[in-house]
Design a protein around this motif. Structure first.
Motif: not given
Length: 142
Positions: A86-113
């Motif tokens: 799950c962590n690897d998949e989120i890292k692959d999707k996430m860009g190098p400098n996510p903004n706060d809303s993107e970081a929150q969205r990726y955190t939610q995606m990770f938690e769901k996974c």
């Protein structure tokens, strides 16, 4: 949310271990102590034979505990690999400098996974329990 999943998993594993202990391990441990006491009560035995007798008495419980620990480790390893995936998949999707809303969205995606990983592994526990009971019942008979 992750803490809730962790607690659910810990409770399920504690229940599994308690069931295995009460159903098999505790009886085997009692048998080991009774057997070892007989070894100690036989004063005609030389010290080396008494130690060997005690060692023989402890082998079944040692094998059973080792087996149970191995099964638990395997389950935990599988869960860790799933969460790492799950962590690897989120890292692959996430860009190098996510903004706060993107970081929150990726955190939610990770938690769901990660929640899905926990749910999947919780569903494996009944099969694990059944398999462990079969193996321990065979060890108990021999």
């Amino acid at each position: 949310m992750v803490e809730e999943q962790k607690q659910r998993l810990e409770e399920a594993l504690a229940k599994l271990m308690n069931d295995v202990d009460q159903t098999y391990l505790r009886k085997m441990q009692g048998d080991m102590y009774r057997c070892a006491a007989k070894c100690c009560d036989d004063y005609s035995m030389p010290v080396e034979k008494a130690h060997a007798c005690i060692e023989t008495c402890s082998q079944p419980i040692q094998h059973a505990q080792s087996y149970v620990q191995g099964e638990m480790n395997h389950l935990q390893d599988r869960l860790q690999r799933c969460v790492m995936q799950c962590n690897d998949e989120i890292k692959d999707k996430m860009g190098p400098n996510p903004n706060d809303s993107e970081a929150q969205r990726y955190t939610q995606m990770f938690e769901k996974c990660a929640t899905k990983c926990v749910d999947t592994h919780l569903d494996l526990i009944p099969k694990l329990m059944s398999r462990m009971k079969q193996v321990l019942a065979k060890q108990k008979q021999s």
